[in-house]
Motif scaffolding. Structure first.
Motif, PDB file in Angstrom:
ATOM      1  N   ASN A  87       0.798  -1.223   0.000  1.00 35.10           N
ATOM      2  CA  ASN A  87       0.000   0.000   0.000  1.00 35.10           C
ATOM      3  C   ASN A  87       0.832   1.275   0.000  1.00 35.10           C
ATOM      4  OD1 ASN A  87      -2.047  -1.801   0.089  1.00 35.10           O
ATOM      5  ND2 ASN A  87      -2.806  -1.259   2.108  1.00 35.10           N
ATOM      6  N   LEU A  88       1.917   1.267  -0.753  1.00 30.65           N
ATOM      7  CA  LEU A  88       2.647   2.517  -0.969  1.00 30.65           C
ATOM      8  C   LEU A  88       1.798   3.412  -1.862  1.00 30.65           C
ATOM      9  CD1 LEU A  88       6.277   1.221  -1.637  1.00 30.65           C
ATOM     10  CD2 LEU A  88       5.416   2.343   0.422  1.00 30.65           C
ATOM     11  N   PHE A  89       1.991   4.727  -1.721  1.00 26.80           N
ATOM     12  CA  PHE A  89       1.226   5.657  -2.557  1.00 26.80           C
ATOM     13  C   PHE A  89       1.791   5.628  -3.972  1.00 26.80           C
ATOM     14  CE2 PHE A  89       1.316   7.974   1.694  1.00 26.80           C
ATOM     15  CZ  PHE A  89       0.221   7.290   2.162  1.00 26.80           C
ATOM     16  N   ASN A  90       0.978   5.155  -4.914  1.00 29.77           N
ATOM     17  CA  ASN A  90       1.484   4.974  -6.277  1.00 29.77           C
ATOM     18  C   ASN A  90       1.807   6.273  -6.988  1.00 29.77           C
ATOM     19  OD1 ASN A  90       1.188   2.217  -6.082  1.00 29.77           O
ATOM     20  ND2 ASN A  90      -0.950   2.275  -6.722  1.00 29.77           N
ATOM     21  N   ASN A  91       1.146   7.356  -6.560  1.00 32.75           N
ATOM     22  CA  ASN A  91       1.355   8.626  -7.265  1.00 32.75           C
ATOM     23  C   ASN A  91       2.460   9.467  -6.631  1.00 32.75           C
ATOM     24  OD1 ASN A  91      -0.232   8.983  -4.972  1.00 32.75           O
ATOM     25  ND2 ASN A  91      -1.132  10.857  -5.751  1.00 32.75           N
ATOM     26  N   LYS A  92       3.174   8.881  -5.683  1.00 33.70           N
ATOM     27  CA  LYS A  92       4.250   9.624  -5.006  1.00 33.70           C
ATOM     28  C   LYS A  92       5.560   8.855  -5.173  1.00 33.70           C
ATOM     29  CE  LYS A  92       1.499  12.646  -2.969  1.00 33.70           C
ATOM     30  NZ  LYS A  92       1.565  14.047  -3.330  1.00 33.70           N
ATOM     31  N   MET A 100       5.537  12.100   3.530  1.00 34.23           N
ATOM     32  CA  MET A 100       4.170  12.613   3.496  1.00 34.23           C
ATOM     33  C   MET A 100       3.550  12.837   4.880  1.00 34.23           C
ATOM     34  SD  MET A 100       1.413  12.180   0.913  1.00 34.23           S
ATOM     35  CE  MET A 100      -0.111  13.051   1.141  1.00 34.23           C
ATOM     36  N   ALA A 101       3.497  11.778   5.683  1.00 35.91           N
ATOM     37  CA  ALA A 101       2.815  11.900   6.970  1.00 35.91           C
ATOM     38  C   ALA A 101       3.568  12.833   7.922  1.00 35.91           C
ATOM     39  CB  ALA A 101       2.603  10.525   7.593  1.00 35.91           C
ATOM     40  N   ASP A 161      13.891   8.979  -5.699  1.00 38.86           N
ATOM     41  CA  ASP A 161      13.001   9.680  -6.615  1.00 38.86           C
ATOM     42  C   ASP A 161      12.302   8.751  -7.596  1.00 38.86           C
ATOM     43  OD1 ASP A 161      13.548  12.212  -5.493  1.00 38.86           O
ATOM     44  OD2 ASP A 161      15.503  12.175  -6.494  1.00 38.86           O
ATOM     45  N   ALA A 162      12.414   7.443  -7.349  1.00 40.91           N
ATOM     46  CA  ALA A 162      11.702   6.497  -8.206  1.00 40.91           C
ATOM     47  C   ALA A 162      10.266   6.354  -7.707  1.00 40.91           C
ATOM     48  CB  ALA A 162      12.410   5.147  -8.167  1.00 40.91           C
ATOM     49  N   TYR A 163       9.375   5.900  -8.586  1.00 43.30           N
ATOM     50  CA  TYR A 163       8.006   5.621  -8.163  1.00 43.30           C
ATOM     51  C   TYR A 163       7.905   4.162  -7.721  1.00 43.30           C
ATOM     52  CZ  TYR A 163       6.375  10.136  -9.669  1.00 43.30           C
ATOM     53  OH  TYR A 163       6.160  11.476  -9.762  1.00 43.30           O
ATOM     54  N   SER A 165       6.119   1.794  -8.528  1.00 48.95           N
ATOM     55  CA  SER A 165       5.934   0.777  -9.571  1.00 48.95           C
ATOM     56  C   SER A 165       7.258   0.266 -10.129  1.00 48.95           C
ATOM     57  CB  SER A 165       5.081   1.340 -10.706  1.00 48.95           C
ATOM     58  OG  SER A 165       5.649   2.528 -11.190  1.00 48.95           O
ATOM     59  N   SER A 166       8.355   0.998  -9.881  1.00 53.04           N
ATOM     60  CA  SER A 166       9.631   0.528 -10.425  1.00 53.04           C
ATOM     61  C   SER A 166      10.439  -0.272  -9.398  1.00 53.04           C
ATOM     62  CB  SER A 166      10.449   1.714 -10.931  1.00 53.04           C
ATOM     63  OG  SER A 166      10.878   2.503  -9.842  1.00 53.04           O
ATOM     64  N   ARG A 179       8.421   3.796   5.943  1.00 53.55           N
ATOM     65  CA  ARG A 179       7.403   4.845   5.904  1.00 53.55           C
ATOM     66  C   ARG A 179       6.699   4.929   7.260  1.00 53.55           C
ATOM     67  NH1 ARG A 179       2.199   4.551   1.961  1.00 53.55           N
ATOM     68  NH2 ARG A 179       1.747   2.742   3.262  1.00 53.55           N
TER      69      ARG A 179
END
Ligand SMILES: Nc1ncnc2c1ncn2[C@@H]1O[C@H](COP(=O)(O)OP(=O)(O)OP(=O)(O)O)[C@@H](O)[C@H]1O
Ligand SMILES: [Mg+2]
Lengths: 271, 236
Positions: A87-92, A100-101, A161-163, A165-166, A179
């Motif tokens: 459940n990592l934030f995919n758009n970050k 973030m938090a 700085d990778a997303y 998904s990589s 996190r």
């Protein structure tokens, strides 16, 4: 640290947790095992009110967080959770996921401080204004520093700085763990953190969890990794049909289980 | 064929030498303003409604809000845009004793109308995002609203971008009815050029071409935006 009193949870007519009472002390590593559908995930998710308990109480930080009137967000910041599917934030990016938090909490605090100072200056509230020294830029750079440090710890600083998904599954899960660490939680809940991983990646995640355990983190871990339970747990809890039917030290638990159901389960998983 | 060329010449004469281009530019401007402003208002309204509709329904207040939203959506999706424009202009405004320019009326009605459609698109988009994203946000102590705004909605928007593009194109096309309440759009511009000579063939052909060009440009922009978003997904 966490005191669970007569916790019950039903989904419609299906009573999944049938009265659980237990205490998780500071520094304990509780491993929860049991057959599929016995309510392990539900128990864990009730601890931080991801699922609202149907009845009973969960005392954490001096408050009964099962009470819907309690601000659960504040308590969740001190109670990390690691999921089977990360459940990592995919758009970050990776580092944004970690920052973030902490940034959100610090910014919110800053805003509250400024508001309170304003009210005091307008004589709408008593007291003396607290000097506000932090700026949003500072908050962010501090959070970034800390996040980078945590990334270094797991050897992933070049992925900052990778997303998500990589990343590989093992990398994702390790990022998910740090996190939750970024909030300096008092306890971290793990729900089958290695079940969705390819076998060759299970080790790196368990390694990081052992690391945390050694540093004294309080942990509640639902897992099928019996090796981890034997090595790390200070207490093993066996759940079946919504009840904790056996609780003991790992030595005792694995060599001398008391109940038939537990023996039966162990004979199936320890082949 | 000669006759057609003659008509084309006459049209360009009016368009270029007799000030017809001013009307066309004004019409084009109004058309785009109404469509863009309508879309922006629609996005805000649509996102709010969609958020209410996917919220957990424990609290009575949320349930009441949800009922209201579904009534709103039903109302605006169940009646034609022209009817909404006419009712707003000739019924609502006089009853409320309000005065508004035709363009403003059109913007308002387009915003309210597209809000209803976009809420359904957005709801689908939000539901298509893995529930684990919300859980991840909540588990680190972010509020429902913050997680929605910063994590879920951006991912939902990415999923629905093509559909949103279609909604925008639909809005642009539907602006051709705003002349019902007197807003000067492309249709009125070309109609007025044509009515000077009672010759409508070329003006309406030109109008059709302009609409096609606008739609092509929007389609292209959406493609570019999608490609950009997909790049951020791969994370380089
Ligand atoms: N959100 C939900 N709605 C309805 N029923 C649910 C929900 N979550 C869990 N349940 C039911 O509760 C029971 C216990 O589920 P739970 O996920 O806690 O089991 P588990 O011990 O974690 O099992 P597993 O080892 O398969 O993860 C199951 O019968 C499941 O169907
Ligand atoms: Mg489970």
């Amino acid at each position: 640290m966490i005191e669970v009193v007569n916790l019950r949870k039903s989904f419609g007519d299906n009573e999944v947790l049938k009265g659980i009472t237990t205490t998780i002390k500071k520094g304990e590593k509780v491993v929860v095992i049991g057959p599929s559908g016995s309510g392990k995930s539900t128990f864990l998710r009730c601890l931080n009110c991801m699922e609202d308990p149907t009845s009973g109480s969960i005392i954490f930080g001096g408050e009964d967080i099962a009470n819907p009137k309690v601000d659960i967000n504040i308590h969740r910041q001190k109670m990390g959770m690691v999921f089977q599917h990360f459940n990592l934030f995919n758009n970050k990016t990776v580092i944004e996921n970690i920052m973030m938090a902490p940034v959100y909490v610090a910014k919110k605090k800053l805003k509250m401080q400024k508001r309170s100072n304003l009210l005091i200056r307008l004589h709408l509230k008593k007291g003396t204004p607290v000097p506000v020294t932090a700026t949003v830029a500072q908050i962010k750079s501090q959070a970034r520093e800390k996040a980078t440090e945590l990334l270094k710890r797991i050897g992933l600083e070049e992925k900052a700085d990778a997303y998500p998904s990589s990343l590989s599954g093992g990398q994702k899960q390790r990022v998910a763990i740090i996190r939750s660490l970024a909030m300096d939680p008092d306890v971290i809940l793990f729900d089958e953190p290695t079940s969705a991983l390819d076998p060759e990646m299970v080790g790196e995640v368990l390694e990081l969890m052992k690391d945390l355990a050694e540093q004294g983190m309080t942990m509640v871990v639902v897992t099928h990794e019996m090796g981890f339970a034997k090595e790390v747990a200070t207490r093993v809890v066996f759940m079946d049909e919504g009840r904790m039917i056996e609780e003991s030290s790992p030595d005792e638990f694995f060599t001398n289980p008391k109940t038939e159901r537990c023996k039966d389960f162990l004979s199936k998983v320890l082949v | 064929m000669n006759g057609f060329m003659f008509k084309v010449e006459k049209f360009f004469d009016i368009l270029l030498n007799k000030g017809g281009y001013k009307e066309v530019l004004e019409g084009l401007q109004n058309t785009m303003i109404i469509a863009v402003a309508g879309l922006l208002i629609g996005i805000v309204i649509g996102t709010l409604i969609a958020t209410v509709r996917v919220m957990p329904k424990y609290k009575a207040a949320v349930r009441v809000l949800d009922k209201f939203c579904s009534f709103y959506v039903g109302l605006f999706r169940g009646t034609p845009m022209v009817v909404q424009l006419l009712v707003f202009y000739y019924v609502m405004l006089p009853l409320l004793e309000l005065k508004m320019s035709s363009v403003l009326v059109a913007i308002t009605v387009f915003g309210l109308n597209s809000g209803a459609y976009i809420s359904e698109i957005m709801r689908g988009g939000i539901l298509s995002v893995d529930p684990g994203q919300m859980e991840g946000g909540r588990s680190v102590g972010l509020s429902y609203g913050t997680t929605m705004l910063k994590i879920v909605i951006p991912q939902a928007v990415k999923n629905i971008l093509p559909t949103m593009g279609n909604e925008f194109i639909a809005l642009v096309k539907e602006t051709s009815v705003v002349s019902f309440v007197g807003a000067k759009d492309l249709y009125l511009a070309f109609q007025s050029i044509g009515s000077g000579t009672y010759e409508f063939m070329v003006p309406y052909l030109a109008m059709a071409i302009i609409y096609i060009i606008i739609v092509c440009i929007i389609t292209l922009l959406i493609k570019i935006m999608e490609r950009r978003l997909r790049k951020s997904d791969r994370g380089r």
